[in-house]
Design a protein around this motif. Structure first.
Motif, mmCIF file in Angstrom:
data_model
loop_
_atom_site.group_PDB
_atom_site.id
_atom_site.type_symbol
_atom_site.label_atom_id
_atom_site.label_comp_id
_atom_site.label_asym_id
_atom_site.label_seq_id
_atom_site.Cartn_x
_atom_site.Cartn_y
_atom_site.Cartn_z
ATOM 1 N N GLY A 251 0.843 -1.197 0.000
ATOM 2 C CA GLY A 251 0.000 0.000 0.000
ATOM 3 C C GLY A 251 0.876 1.244 0.000
ATOM 4 N N ILE A 252 0.336 2.345 0.519
ATOM 5 C CA ILE A 252 1.103 3.598 0.537
ATOM 6 C C ILE A 252 1.526 3.918 1.968
ATOM 7 N N GLY A 253 2.724 4.412 2.087
ATOM 8 C CA GLY A 253 3.329 4.726 3.370
ATOM 9 C C GLY A 253 4.813 4.513 3.175
ATOM 10 N N CYS A 254 5.623 4.890 4.173
ATOM 11 C CA CYS A 254 7.065 4.570 4.076
ATOM 12 C C CYS A 254 7.188 3.068 3.839
ATOM 13 N N SER A 255 6.452 2.281 4.632
ATOM 14 C CA SER A 255 6.467 0.824 4.554
ATOM 15 C C SER A 255 6.063 0.323 3.174
ATOM 16 N N GLY A 256 5.152 1.046 2.525
ATOM 17 C CA GLY A 256 4.636 0.619 1.224
ATOM 18 C C GLY A 256 5.707 0.581 0.146
ATOM 19 N N GLY B 75 1.796 -0.348 6.134
ATOM 20 C CA GLY B 75 1.871 0.159 7.500
ATOM 21 C C GLY B 75 0.613 -0.102 8.300
ATOM 22 N N ASP B 76 0.680 0.290 9.593
ATOM 23 C CA ASP B 76 -0.495 0.116 10.452
ATOM 24 C C ASP B 76 -1.606 1.083 10.014
ATOM 25 N N GLY B 77 -1.241 2.243 9.487
ATOM 26 C CA GLY B 77 -2.264 3.149 8.952
ATOM 27 C C GLY B 77 -2.927 2.517 7.735
ATOM 28 N N ASP B 78 -2.101 1.986 6.865
ATOM 29 C CA ASP B 78 -2.583 1.381 5.626
ATOM 30 C C ASP B 78 -3.551 0.216 5.901
ATOM 31 N N GLY B 79 -3.161 -0.651 6.819
ATOM 32 C CA GLY B 79 -3.937 -1.877 7.043
ATOM 33 C C GLY B 79 -5.001 -1.765 8.120
ATOM 34 N N ASP C 195 4.254 -2.202 11.732
ATOM 35 C CA ASP C 195 3.487 -1.451 12.732
ATOM 36 C C ASP C 195 4.412 -0.540 13.546
ATOM 37 N N ASN C 196 4.447 0.749 13.148
ATOM 38 C CA ASN C 196 5.274 1.708 13.903
ATOM 39 C C ASN C 196 4.413 2.606 14.785
ATOM 40 N N GLN C 197 3.115 2.333 14.817
ATOM 41 C CA GLN C 197 2.173 3.001 15.700
ATOM 42 C C GLN C 197 2.070 4.507 15.433
ATOM 43 N N ILE C 198 2.328 4.879 14.168
ATOM 44 C CA ILE C 198 2.249 6.294 13.755
ATOM 45 C C ILE C 198 2.155 6.319 12.227
ATOM 46 N N TYR C 199 1.731 7.462 11.660
ATOM 47 C CA TYR C 199 1.824 7.626 10.205
ATOM 48 C C TYR C 199 3.191 8.238 9.904
ATOM 49 N N LEU D 59 5.028 8.359 6.687
ATOM 50 C CA LEU D 59 5.208 9.075 5.404
ATOM 51 C C LEU D 59 4.673 10.504 5.446
ATOM 52 N N THR D 60 3.537 10.685 6.140
ATOM 53 C CA THR D 60 2.910 12.013 6.172
ATOM 54 C C THR D 60 3.415 12.843 7.361
ATOM 55 N N LYS D 61 4.528 12.405 7.928
ATOM 56 C CA LYS D 61 5.294 13.149 8.935
ATOM 57 C C LYS D 61 4.709 13.143 10.347
HETATM 58 C C1 LIG Z 1 -6.663 7.852 0.043
HETATM 59 C C2 LIG Z 1 -5.485 8.439 0.724
HETATM 60 N N1 LIG Z 1 -5.641 9.029 1.911
HETATM 61 C C3 LIG Z 1 -4.580 9.551 2.570
HETATM 62 C C4 LIG Z 1 -3.330 9.478 2.009
HETATM 63 C C5 LIG Z 1 -2.158 10.108 2.731
HETATM 64 N N2 LIG Z 1 -1.324 9.098 3.360
HETATM 65 C C6 LIG Z 1 -0.287 8.544 2.706
HETATM 66 S S1 LIG Z 1 0.540 7.435 3.626
HETATM 67 C C7 LIG Z 1 -0.501 7.693 4.946
HETATM 68 C C8 LIG Z 1 -0.330 6.980 6.259
HETATM 69 C C9 LIG Z 1 0.986 6.341 6.411
HETATM 70 O O1 LIG Z 1 1.036 5.608 7.603
HETATM 71 P P1 LIG Z 1 1.207 4.030 7.600
HETATM 72 O O2 LIG Z 1 0.253 3.390 6.697
HETATM 73 O O3 LIG Z 1 1.163 3.593 9.021
HETATM 74 O O4 LIG Z 1 2.655 3.814 6.960
HETATM 75 P P2 LIG Z 1 4.097 4.347 7.409
HETATM 76 O O5 LIG Z 1 4.360 5.565 6.557
HETATM 77 O O6 LIG Z 1 4.053 4.679 8.859
HETATM 78 O O7 LIG Z 1 4.993 3.214 7.084
HETATM 79 C C10 LIG Z 1 -1.485 8.628 4.639
HETATM 80 C C11 LIG Z 1 -2.537 9.079 5.579
HETATM 81 C C12 LIG Z 1 -3.191 8.839 0.750
HETATM 82 N N3 LIG Z 1 -2.011 8.676 0.148
HETATM 83 N N4 LIG Z 1 -4.291 8.331 0.131
#
Ligand SMILES: Cc1ncc(C[n+]2csc(CCOP(=O)(O)OP(=O)(O)O)c2C)c(N)n1
Ligand code: SF4
Length: 288
Positions: free
Chosen positions: A47-52, A91-95, A119-123, A125-127
């Motif tokens: 998915g999307i995130g640093c982890s993604g 990430g935990d946000g993603d899943g 699972d880093n218990q925070i978002y 990528l979005t800082k």
């Molecule tokens: C539909 C949609 N909503 C919001 C975002 C913004 N966004 C990108 S990554 C993210 C959360 C990242 O957190 P996590 O999934 O826990 O991954 P991490 O970066 O901590 O590995 C969000 C809210 C997006 N890209 N697409």
């Protein structure tokens, strides 16, 4: 047979130095080699995130999808080509935030996929915003006075949703994590592996030291029976979700693929999907 080095590519991860995600990447590469896979037999969907970003850092088929949608894509890949080993990751946000609906249904659907949550218990990528995995009172820019929501327990949810494989690990414990990913890949059904993966840049509370102090390794309980769902749920609750190891496995329930009947039994990639004129006319007539 491929070694773990053959699952490396030449893309340099842009994770922050010290991010827990590096070890998860290494564990996936080692587990893939240990179970005897070749790179072309593996697909990593994220998915999307640093982890993604992980799908871009492993030499295998990969797809960096959209936020919260790693599992729908991974399930489609698996249904289209059953011969691929499919790992979904994010990430935990993603899943557990945007993608939670998909997570629960993928768990109960029980396709043969390994889902690794970083699972880093925070978002990250979005800082650094508060995630459903953040503790109550957790202060970030999105909850400046401390989170007043209760923390989501993915392990309890997975068990309630009918999971057939539930495990948890810590990115620093490469040995345990690699063994759990191997077991998840071999499991005939959906395996959830939640991995504590410290975000060294934004999460100054759930640090490496914090996890080391708070984790309860199942090795401490030699009589623990991972086939008992009730004791699994109790142990998760007793340890406030900090349990690591193989928490639950049901080897009796068949995977989704094994229960499919009729024409869907054959993977889509193996079916002749070309449409004859006669078939097309029949379809048009049906929907007239
Ligand atoms: C539909 C949609 N909503 C919001 C975002 C913004 N966004 C990108 S990554 C993210 C959360 C990242 O957190 P996590 O999934 O826990 O991954 P991490 O970066 O901590 O590995 C969000 C809210 C997006 N890209 N697409
Ligand atoms: S911001 Fe956090 S999660 Fe993202 S790469 Fe840096 S340490 Fe890892």
């Amino acid at each position: 047979m491929a070694t773990f080095k053959e699952f490396r590519n030449n893309v340099k991860p842009n994770w922050c130095p010290g991010c827990g995600d590096f070890s998860i990447q290494a564990a996936i590469q080692r587990a893939a080699a240990n179970v005897g896979l070749e790179p072309e037999e593996l697909a990593v969907i994220s998915g999307i995130g640093c982890s993604g970003r992980i799908s871009g850092y492993i030499n295998a088929y990969g797809l960096h999808g959209i936020h919260g949608r790693a599992l729908p894509i991974a399930q489609g890949v698996k249904l289209a080509n059953r011969e691929l080993t499919v790992i979904a990751s994010g990430g935990d946000g993603d899943g557990f935030a945007i993608g939670m609906g998909h997570t629960v249904h993928a768990i109960r659907r029980n396709l043969n996929i390994t889902y690794i949550v970083m699972d880093n218990q925070i978002y990250g990528l979005t800082k650094g915003q508060t995630s459903p995995r953040s503790a109550e009172g957790f202060k970030t820019k999105s909850t400046p006075e401390g989170s007043i929501e209760s923390t989501l327990s993915p392990l309890e949810i997975a068990l309630s949703a009918g999971a057939t494989f539930v495990a948890q690990s810590f990115s620093s414990d490469l040995k345990q994590l690699t063994a759990l990913i191997e077991a998840g890949i071999k499991h005939e059904g959906f395996s959830l592996i939640n991995v504590f993966s410290p975000c060294v840049t934004f999460n100054k509370i759930n640090t490496y030291d914090w996890f080391k102090e708070n984790i309860v390794n199942l090795e401490q309980f030699p009589d623990y029976d991972p086939t008992n769902r009730v004791t699994a749920m109790n142990k998760i609750m007793e340890t406030n979700g900090m349990l690591t190891g193989l928490i639950y496995q049901n080897t009796v329930r068949k995977s989704y693929e094994d229960m499919i009947t009729g024409f869907r039994q054959e993977a889509l990639a193996k079916q002749d999907l070309s449409l004859s004129e006669e078939h097309f006319a029949k379809l048009v007539a049906e929907f007239k």
